[in-house]
Design an enzyme around this catalytic site. Structure first.
Site, PDB file in Angstrom:
ATOM      1  N   ARG A 100      -4.407  -5.066  -2.912  1.00  0.00           N
ATOM      2  CA  ARG A 100      -3.933  -3.774  -2.417  1.00  0.00           C
ATOM      3  C   ARG A 100      -3.267  -3.962  -1.050  1.00  0.00           C
ATOM      4  O   ARG A 100      -3.699  -4.809  -0.262  1.00  0.00           O
ATOM      5  CB  ARG A 100      -5.160  -2.863  -2.283  1.00  0.00           C
ATOM      6  CG  ARG A 100      -4.894  -1.464  -1.772  1.00  0.00           C
ATOM      7  CD  ARG A 100      -4.235  -0.627  -2.793  1.00  0.00           C
ATOM      8  NE  ARG A 100      -4.378   0.802  -2.531  1.00  0.00           N
ATOM      9  CZ  ARG A 100      -3.618   1.709  -3.122  1.00  0.00           C
ATOM     10  NH1 ARG A 100      -2.682   1.356  -3.978  1.00  0.00           N
ATOM     11  NH2 ARG A 100      -3.808   2.996  -2.869  1.00  0.00           N
ATOM     12  N   THR A 377       3.316   4.188 -11.002  1.00  0.00           N
ATOM     13  CA  THR A 377       2.558   2.946 -10.913  1.00  0.00           C
ATOM     14  C   THR A 377       2.790   2.324 -12.272  1.00  0.00           C
ATOM     15  O   THR A 377       3.421   2.925 -13.134  1.00  0.00           O
ATOM     16  CB  THR A 377       1.074   3.310 -10.661  1.00  0.00           C
ATOM     17  OG1 THR A 377       0.954   3.869  -9.356  1.00  0.00           O
ATOM     18  CG2 THR A 377       0.126   2.138 -10.786  1.00  0.00           C
ATOM     19  N   THR A 395       1.613  -1.231  -8.108  1.00  0.00           N
ATOM     20  CA  THR A 395       2.291  -0.012  -7.662  1.00  0.00           C
ATOM     21  C   THR A 395       3.068  -0.191  -6.364  1.00  0.00           C
ATOM     22  O   THR A 395       2.750  -1.068  -5.557  1.00  0.00           O
ATOM     23  CB  THR A 395       1.248   1.123  -7.462  1.00  0.00           C
ATOM     24  OG1 THR A 395       1.925   2.354  -7.228  1.00  0.00           O
ATOM     25  CG2 THR A 395       0.312   0.835  -6.307  1.00  0.00           C
ATOM     26  N   ASN A 397       3.457   2.928  -5.043  1.00  0.00           N
ATOM     27  CA  ASN A 397       3.048   4.326  -4.851  1.00  0.00           C
ATOM     28  C   ASN A 397       4.083   5.239  -5.499  1.00  0.00           C
ATOM     29  O   ASN A 397       4.114   5.347  -6.702  1.00  0.00           O
ATOM     30  CB  ASN A 397       2.773   4.665  -3.391  1.00  0.00           C
ATOM     31  CG  ASN A 397       1.962   5.954  -3.286  1.00  0.00           C
ATOM     32  OD1 ASN A 397       1.419   6.418  -4.280  1.00  0.00           O
ATOM     33  ND2 ASN A 397       1.877   6.536  -2.115  1.00  0.00           N
ATOM     34  N   ASP A 419      -1.326   7.088   0.605  1.00  0.00           N
ATOM     35  CA  ASP A 419      -2.592   7.145  -0.136  1.00  0.00           C
ATOM     36  C   ASP A 419      -3.800   7.285   0.803  1.00  0.00           C
ATOM     37  O   ASP A 419      -4.918   7.507   0.356  1.00  0.00           O
ATOM     38  CB  ASP A 419      -2.767   5.904  -1.018  1.00  0.00           C
ATOM     39  CG  ASP A 419      -2.177   6.109  -2.413  1.00  0.00           C
ATOM     40  OD1 ASP A 419      -1.768   7.239  -2.734  1.00  0.00           O
ATOM     41  OD2 ASP A 419      -2.116   5.134  -3.179  1.00  0.00           O
ATOM     42  N   SER A 448      -7.298   3.965  -3.717  1.00  0.00           N
ATOM     43  CA  SER A 448      -6.458   3.995  -4.909  1.00  0.00           C
ATOM     44  C   SER A 448      -7.210   4.653  -6.056  1.00  0.00           C
ATOM     45  O   SER A 448      -8.433   4.805  -6.012  1.00  0.00           O
ATOM     46  CB  SER A 448      -6.113   2.554  -5.284  1.00  0.00           C
ATOM     47  OG  SER A 448      -5.460   2.508  -6.531  1.00  0.00           O
ATOM     48  N   SER A 449      -6.452   5.029  -7.082  1.00  0.00           N
ATOM     49  CA  SER A 449      -7.071   5.496  -8.334  1.00  0.00           C
ATOM     50  C   SER A 449      -6.866   4.504  -9.463  1.00  0.00           C
ATOM     51  O   SER A 449      -7.264   4.773 -10.606  1.00  0.00           O
ATOM     52  CB  SER A 449      -6.454   6.838  -8.750  1.00  0.00           C
ATOM     53  OG  SER A 449      -6.771   7.823  -7.820  1.00  0.00           O
ATOM     54  N   GLY A 469      -0.274   6.996 -12.996  1.00  0.00           N
ATOM     55  CA  GLY A 469      -0.465   8.449 -13.052  1.00  0.00           C
ATOM     56  C   GLY A 469      -1.273   9.027 -11.909  1.00  0.00           C
ATOM     57  O   GLY A 469      -1.886  10.092 -12.071  1.00  0.00           O
ATOM     58  N   GLY A 470      -1.298   8.349 -10.731  1.00  0.00           N
ATOM     59  CA  GLY A 470      -2.014   8.926  -9.591  1.00  0.00           C
ATOM     60  C   GLY A 470      -3.444   9.245  -9.953  1.00  0.00           C
ATOM     61  O   GLY A 470      -4.141   8.438 -10.573  1.00  0.00           O
TER      62      GLY A 470
HETATM   63  N1  GLY Z   1      -0.637   4.645  -5.511  1.00  0.00           N
HETATM   64  C1  GLY Z   1      -1.387   4.883  -6.672  1.00  0.00           C
HETATM   65  C2  GLY Z   1      -2.798   4.448  -6.554  1.00  0.00           C
HETATM   66  O1  GLY Z   1      -3.057   3.473  -5.895  1.00  0.00           O
HETATM   67  O2  GLY Z   1      -3.680   5.057  -7.090  1.00  0.00           O
END
Ligand code: GLY
Length: 568
Positions: A100, A377, A395, A397, A419, A448-449, A469-470
């Site tokens: 990340r 993403t 991603t 973002n 984020d 993050s998700s 998909g966030g």
């Molecule tokens: N930017 C999307 C995530 O990291 O969840």
């Protein structure tokens, strides 16, 4: 082997007879016995499968696919962003890699606020300051070094070739570029990369990326130093200095990926392996599955009001916990063991009422809300014939990140800083708020998700899944798993099935148009639910997945977007 139709049987037979045959017809599953890659880009999937055919393992194929995606799917495939990988090794051990992005060392909690303490619009999304220190290159090279078998040269050569020689743009990419050009106007290197001398590309045009080819060649020659030091790093820093960004030589030199313990859960006799903090994905996935486990979803039925209500109520509670408790574990004591404990889930869900919604305001830690992510993403899945599995989500973002290409490098930068919670309890650009666990600090990773996930049964491979998909990434992944385990679907149906999502706040069920029949909706309305349909033409998620059953890999490219599932 699951045979969905006569056509499928013929295709399987053909696939066995002709090893190089590509079968990529969603939503019909693609089959393979020796290896498979399913991703958002058919070209990138082909690159990965060629590596498998040449004797590479799933990590080799994942590394080659990821570098190829940086060329063929620039919206989210990247070397200027970051991601996560969940890997099942041939001996059954599961490891996860966190690459990340990180906040620059000069970052601070209020960096996106003006003197009056107001959020400066666009600064965390559409500026040089929006970029976190990229982790993808370090992550991919570490992955290769630790668990791969092939040379950097072999795995990067296809990406370099695709960038140097170009490839014909399909309608999807040509349209994406055309739509993005206005947002890139301030950045000549971005316009140069994504247009034909200022004129929008058309489908069928050959798209070449000579600067990116040179950057990739430098990485292949020098390893991580080819990106984090030397001319490429100098160009990134020069662009930061001229554009008011924060990433310095020291930020780049110090970036390191981290091996982290996977989040492990169980669900109806299956083992769930997913990504832990700084992703919220794995923790929430396990938490929601724990809340669902005491209920017989198969009996309640797919898409019934009772099932949707149950899942929404579990999601509501888990997402309320996310806002308070999830952040970078190197900076914040995430109560991961408690959140993924079955006893905690049972307590947390003890107020579940099968007849009524719980008001979100009455749940969770006060009136806080979620930090959010954009929908852009990408996720891919890889499996080899030796049982090695890779779930990989990456991603920038937003689609095309902060839209800034570093001149002379072809590298598109992320806008991952958005984020973070850019101010406590204040709506960000998505009208959402966050709290201390995810506040900005120097060198910290933003929450993050992303939920790259592997499911095993009795320690044997079963499923690889994940999605973009966030905040909907987690519930998309959840639905693929529940569709397979509870509803007995094949992977094509499990991935194609219409989706819904609830994230505590806003207090609304977001759903695809076909997810809820009129009578289901009416029953849910009686229980107190309200609804919002996902934007027309935009489905929820893009869950490129692989299911392994009876010795056969069944791959599904999510039919909501283009790409390719390729098996052999
Ligand atoms: N930017 C999307 C995530 O990291 O969840």
């Amino acid at each position: 082997m699951i045979c969905r139709s006569r056509l499928s049987q013929v295709l399987i037979l053909l696939a066995c007879l002709v090893p190089s045959l590509t079968l990529a017809a969603s939503p019909e599953a693609t089959y393979g016995a020796n290896g498979m890659v399913t991703s958002r880009s058919a070209l990138a999937s082909e690159v990965g499968v060629e590596v498998l055919r040449d004797g590479g393992n799933a990590v080799d194929a994942a590394v080659a696919t990821a570098f190829a995606l940086a060329v063929t799917y620039p919206s989210a495939g990247n070397i200027g962003g970051g991601g996560f990988a969940v890997i099942r090794l041939p001996d059954g051990k599961v490891v996860t890699l966190d690459h990340r992005e990180k906040a620059p060392l000069s970052a601070h909690r209020d960096m996106y606020l003006d003197e009056a303490g107001e959020v400066i619009r666009g600064l965390s999304t559409s500026s040089h300051k929006a970029a976190g220190v990229p982790g993808s290159v370090d992550g991919l090279l570490l992955l290769l070094e630790t668990h791969g078998t092939m040379s950097r040269k072999r795995l990067m050569a296809p990406a370099i070739r695709l960038a140097r020689n170009g490839f014909a743009l399909d309608f999807d990419l040509a349209r994406q570029f055309r739509r993005r050009l206005p947002s890139m106007e301030a950045y000549p290197a971005s316009i140069a990369k994504f247009s034909d001398d200022g004129k929008a590309f058309e489908a069928g045009d050959r798209w070449r990326q000579p600067d990116l080819a040179r950057t990739l060649a430098r990485i292949f020659g020098k390893g991580r130093a080819g990106f984090y030091e030397g001319p490429v790093a100098e160009k990134i820093v020069a662009e930061m200095e001229s554009g008011g960004g924060d990433i310095t030589r020291a930020d780049l030199a110090q970036y390191r990926s981290v091996w982290r313990d996977p989040v492990r859960g169980t669900y109806r006799g299956h083992e769930i392996w997913s990504m832990g903090p700084p992703s919220s994905g794995g923790v929430l996935l396990v938490q929601i599955l724990n809340m669902l486990e005491p209920f017989n979803l198969a009996e309640l039925g797919w898409g019934s009001a009772a099932t949707v209500h149950l899942m929404v109520e579990a999601e509501r509670r888990a997402y309320a916990d996310r806002a308070e408790h999830l952040g970078d574990p190197d900076y914040y004591a995430v109560p991961q063991a408690a959140l993924t404990d079955k006893a905690y889930a049972s307590r947390r869900f003890s107020d579940f009422d099968p007849d009524r919604v719980a008001a979100s305001d009455a749940i969770g830690p006060g009136d806080t809300n979620l930090p959010t992510e954009s929908r852009e993403t990408t996720h891919f899945s890889v499996m080899d014939g030796g049982g090695m599995m890779v779930a990989f989500t990456t991603t920038l973002n937003s689609g095309y990140g902060n839209k800034i290409v570093v001149p002379g490098t072809g590298i598109l930068l992320n806008n991952e800083m958005n984020d973070f919670s850019i101010r406590r309890d204040t709506p960000n650009q998505f009208d959402l708020i966050g709290r201390d666990a995810n506040a900005i600090e120097p060198g910290k990773r933003m929450l993050s998700s992303m939920t790259p996930t592997i499911v095993t049964k009795d320690a044997e491979p079963l499923l690889i899944t994940g999605s973009p998909g966030g905040s909907t990434i987690i519930t998309t992944t959840l639905q693929v798993i529940v569709n397979v385990i509870d509803h007995g679907m094949g992977i094509d149906d499990a991935v194609a099935a219409p989706r819904f999502h609830h994230q505590w706040k806003p207090d609304t069920v977001i759903h695809e148009s076909r997810a809820l029949s009129p009578d289901t909706k009416a029953l849910l309305e009686e229980k107190g639910h309200s609804f919002r349909e996902a934007r027309f033409g935009r489905g929820i998620g893009d869950a490129n997945s692989i299911l392994f059953r009876d010795g056969v890999m069944h791959g599904a490219k999510d039919p909501r977007a283009q790409g390719g599932a390729v098996g052999y």
